[in-house]
Design a protein around this motif. Sequence first.
Motif, PDB file in Angstrom:
ATOM      1  N   PRO A 138      -7.264  48.246 -13.288  1.00  0.00           N
ATOM      2  CA  PRO A 138      -6.909  49.248 -14.285  1.00  0.00           C
ATOM      3  C   PRO A 138      -6.634  48.617 -15.639  1.00  0.00           C
ATOM      4  N   LYS A 139      -7.098  49.283 -16.675  1.00  0.00           N
ATOM      5  CA  LYS A 139      -6.880  48.803 -18.031  1.00  0.00           C
ATOM      6  C   LYS A 139      -5.577  49.363 -18.594  1.00  0.00           C
ATOM      7  N   GLU A 140      -4.953  50.244 -17.875  1.00  0.00           N
ATOM      8  CA  GLU A 140      -3.686  50.829 -18.282  1.00  0.00           C
ATOM      9  C   GLU A 140      -2.837  51.028 -17.037  1.00  0.00           C
ATOM     10  N   PRO A 141      -1.580  51.332 -17.171  1.00  0.00           N
ATOM     11  CA  PRO A 141      -0.679  51.369 -16.019  1.00  0.00           C
ATOM     12  C   PRO A 141      -1.043  52.391 -14.955  1.00  0.00           C
ATOM     13  N   ASN A 142      -1.795  53.441 -15.337  1.00  0.00           N
ATOM     14  CA  ASN A 142      -2.054  54.517 -14.386  1.00  0.00           C
ATOM     15  C   ASN A 142      -3.464  54.421 -13.798  1.00  0.00           C
ATOM     16  N   ASP A 143      -3.953  55.540 -13.288  1.00  0.00           N
ATOM     17  CA  ASP A 143      -5.199  55.544 -12.513  1.00  0.00           C
ATOM     18  C   ASP A 143      -6.393  55.073 -13.353  1.00  0.00           C
ATOM     19  N   PRO A 144      -7.118  54.069 -12.859  1.00  0.00           N
ATOM     20  CA  PRO A 144      -8.162  53.455 -13.681  1.00  0.00           C
ATOM     21  C   PRO A 144      -9.327  54.370 -14.026  1.00  0.00           C
ATOM     22  N   PRO A 195      -6.818  55.461   0.205  1.00  0.00           N
ATOM     23  CA  PRO A 195      -5.494  55.296  -0.425  1.00  0.00           C
ATOM     24  C   PRO A 195      -5.169  56.340  -1.485  1.00  0.00           C
ATOM     25  N   ASP A 196      -6.189  57.006  -2.013  1.00  0.00           N
ATOM     26  CA  ASP A 196      -5.921  58.036  -3.013  1.00  0.00           C
ATOM     27  C   ASP A 196      -5.788  59.428  -2.400  1.00  0.00           C
ATOM     28  N   LEU A 197      -5.936  59.525  -1.066  1.00  0.00           N
ATOM     29  CA  LEU A 197      -5.866  60.827  -0.390  1.00  0.00           C
ATOM     30  C   LEU A 197      -4.829  60.885   0.730  1.00  0.00           C
ATOM     31  N   ARG A 198      -4.551  59.747   1.374  1.00  0.00           N
ATOM     32  CA  ARG A 198      -3.835  59.796   2.647  1.00  0.00           C
ATOM     33  C   ARG A 198      -2.450  60.431   2.549  1.00  0.00           C
ATOM     34  N   ASN A 199      -1.747  60.241   1.443  1.00  0.00           N
ATOM     35  CA  ASN A 199      -0.415  60.833   1.337  1.00  0.00           C
ATOM     36  C   ASN A 199      -0.464  62.326   1.017  1.00  0.00           C
ATOM     37  N   ASN A 200      -1.614  62.808   0.632  1.00  0.00           N
ATOM     38  CA  ASN A 200      -1.783  64.245   0.369  1.00  0.00           C
ATOM     39  C   ASN A 200      -2.625  64.930   1.436  1.00  0.00           C
ATOM     40  N   ARG A 240      -1.730  60.840  -8.185  1.00  0.00           N
ATOM     41  CA  ARG A 240      -1.568  60.358  -9.556  1.00  0.00           C
ATOM     42  C   ARG A 240      -0.714  59.082  -9.583  1.00  0.00           C
ATOM     43  N   ASP A 241      -1.047  58.205 -10.550  1.00  0.00           N
ATOM     44  CA  ASP A 241      -0.246  57.017 -10.870  1.00  0.00           C
ATOM     45  C   ASP A 241      -0.091  56.060  -9.693  1.00  0.00           C
ATOM     46  N   ASN A 242      -1.146  55.881  -8.918  1.00  0.00           N
ATOM     47  CA  ASN A 242      -1.093  54.896  -7.828  1.00  0.00           C
ATOM     48  C   ASN A 242      -2.096  53.769  -8.036  1.00  0.00           C
ATOM     49  N   ARG A 243      -2.664  53.733  -9.247  1.00  0.00           N
ATOM     50  CA  ARG A 243      -3.610  52.674  -9.619  1.00  0.00           C
ATOM     51  C   ARG A 243      -4.866  52.662  -8.746  1.00  0.00           C
ATOM     52  N   ALA A 250      -4.982  69.134  -8.918  1.00  0.00           N
ATOM     53  CA  ALA A 250      -3.662  69.507  -8.392  1.00  0.00           C
ATOM     54  C   ALA A 250      -3.162  68.321  -7.569  1.00  0.00           C
ATOM     55  N   TYR A 251      -2.690  67.273  -8.231  1.00  0.00           N
ATOM     56  CA  TYR A 251      -2.495  65.981  -7.585  1.00  0.00           C
ATOM     57  C   TYR A 251      -1.288  65.921  -6.653  1.00  0.00           C
ATOM     58  N   ASP A 252      -0.448  66.940  -6.650  1.00  0.00           N
ATOM     59  CA  ASP A 252       0.636  67.012  -5.674  1.00  0.00           C
ATOM     60  C   ASP A 252       0.353  68.028  -4.570  1.00  0.00           C
ATOM     61  N   SER A 253      -0.834  68.586  -4.551  1.00  0.00           N
ATOM     62  CA  SER A 253      -1.197  69.535  -3.495  1.00  0.00           C
ATOM     63  C   SER A 253      -1.672  68.776  -2.265  1.00  0.00           C
ATOM     64  N   LYS A 254      -1.860  69.510  -1.176  1.00  0.00           N
ATOM     65  CA  LYS A 254      -2.373  68.929   0.058  1.00  0.00           C
ATOM     66  C   LYS A 254      -3.845  69.290   0.220  1.00  0.00           C
ATOM     67  N   VAL A 255      -4.561  68.423   0.919  1.00  0.00           N
ATOM     68  CA  VAL A 255      -5.968  68.678   1.205  1.00  0.00           C
ATOM     69  C   VAL A 255      -6.189  68.533   2.712  1.00  0.00           C
TER      70      VAL A 255
END
Length: 645
Positions: A138-144, A195-200, A240-243, A250-255
């Motif tokens: 990532p070029k910045e602290p958040n999602d690349p 890693p970008d889906l498992r917690n949701n 969101r914000d997991n690099r 809707a990044y706090d929703s479930k899928v």
Amino acid sequence: MPSCKTSCTPAHAMLLGLAAVAVLIVLSAGLIELGAASPEVFTNSFLVRLIGDHGNDVAHQVAKRNGFINLGPVLGSDKEFHFIHRALPHIRTKRSIPHTRQLKADPLVELAVQQIGFRREKRGYRELKLGAENLVPPKEPNDPYFPFQWYLKNVGQNGGKRRLDLNVEAAWAQGYTGKNVTTAIMDDGVDYMHPDLRNNYNSKASYDFSSNDPFPYPRYTDDWFNSHGTRCAGEVAAIRDNRVCGVGVAYDSKVAGIRMLDQPYMTDLIEANSMGHEPNLIDIYSASWGPTDDGKTVDGPRNATMRAIVRGVNEGRRGLGNIYVWASGDGGEDDDCNCDGYAASMWTISINSAINNGENAHYDESCSSTLASTFSNGAKDPHTGVATTDLYGKCTKTHSGTSAAAPEAAGVFALALEANPNLSWRDIQHLSVLTSKRNSLYDSKGRFNWIMNGVGLEFNHLFGFGVLDAGAMVALARLWKTVPARYHCDAGTLATVREISSNRSLLIHIDTDACKGTDTEVNYVEHVQAVITLNASRRGDVNIFLYSPMGTRSMILSRRPNDDDRHDGFTKWPFMTTHTWAENPRGRWTLEVKFDSQLPQSGYLKEWTLVIHGTRDPPYRDLPVEDENSKLAIVKKAHEAGYKI
């Protein structure tokens, strides 16, 4: 039809048993592939109905003693079950009469029907490379990949037009990120270990109907063909914000993953159980697939699938109704999404796409049933698509097609449902109409302009009522009052056979009072269906237009140059338009049928039934107007002035 728990009158409750008369009329046979050019194929699946309500244990016994395996009930029924026979080929060209007879001979079996197989195709621009890109630092602290997600925040990257996006930051700024909302991706599986889906990931709402187990992980192929569902899931709910990769709408929703698309042929039972799976755990079902986009297929949901959808909108979400989001189709100008019975259904929300400079994508189909649009490809670089998650922990920037558009819409609707969990399935459609924006969307070939309907709502034959605006939708959702009870009025039928000549239009009329003074009176339109039976020497050259009493012209069927059919035509096919939304239906409706061909053609219109769906009472009467220039203000003024603007 409304849910009888929320917006149903006694007279209206009788309509539930009809299971959407004007829609199901054409699909009641339930087992034929409408308009299919290829010969029928038969699967090793059987619909079995038992005599009496015996339940799953007895069904297992019936299956076992006849050499079958019971995969479980259809739509939770105590009578209908999905049997398969392992000794039968997965696909065969002839019906297996002995196996059907054997089941019918069982004293507990009332009905046994071998399932026909039919094609269902993922919707995505196929010239884009199927594959993955490795994660980049990532070029910045958040999602690349967020800088590449121009559909979330368009700052002109890749030749895009600034601020032409879903305006999600305005929704996030209001505190809405999709919490407590679940979207099911009905597709080829979801990489739920990503890693970008498992917690949701919502495992309780997930299932694999292709393999009949609770683990809808995609089947491996060398070309990553089964990455489709994982890509769609990331658009909705990437963390969101997991690099890792980018951010979901809707990044706090479930899928949830519903794997149902990965087999040679689809069956009615697989589709039905997928669309009826856990309707009280799932809020939104997202489908980026449909009948073949070849410009000559006329096809839609069969009997059990239609029952699942109708039950979902009437009973799902504890009576508020499930939201079914559908990709409009990738057949381009040679196809028409009103020939797709899923996208053209009034029970679904049909979503088209635009590219990042405002043009329609070359694969976009046009039709009067499309409600709104989101985004797919970049303009300058055709390989700049939608940035999202990919298989095996990877990311991609090349997801595309109306496949990419539908999950974006599902994400926006998830934000709205968090803002107001009491929204019904119809409320979501009303909010889409009132808050979508024309923005900079335009038809690159100049065929379809923006037109104003009879109450001042702008629409486009490609884009519906415009691009979804997440910020505006959640703001209005917070103030929303559930729309009044919904009715359908059978406005009339003309069943006299009329010739369609080669050199002039056929014009016929139905004058209606919209069931005034009856239990099904409609004064404010939502959907209008023209249920049509016709034959032509070349079906693809037929154009059909519907004119409302307020002067709105909807093209309900455009020319399809690849459709050479001269035998099947249309049989009670429910063409649908959203273009007359909020109009007064009372007066003369006109149907125009004509040929668009350089060669002489002939045909016959055999029947036209007009069905008007909407409300008796004003739908927006109790809503405050905060912006005098908003669509809500315009429509309210039109209604208060007796529809005269």
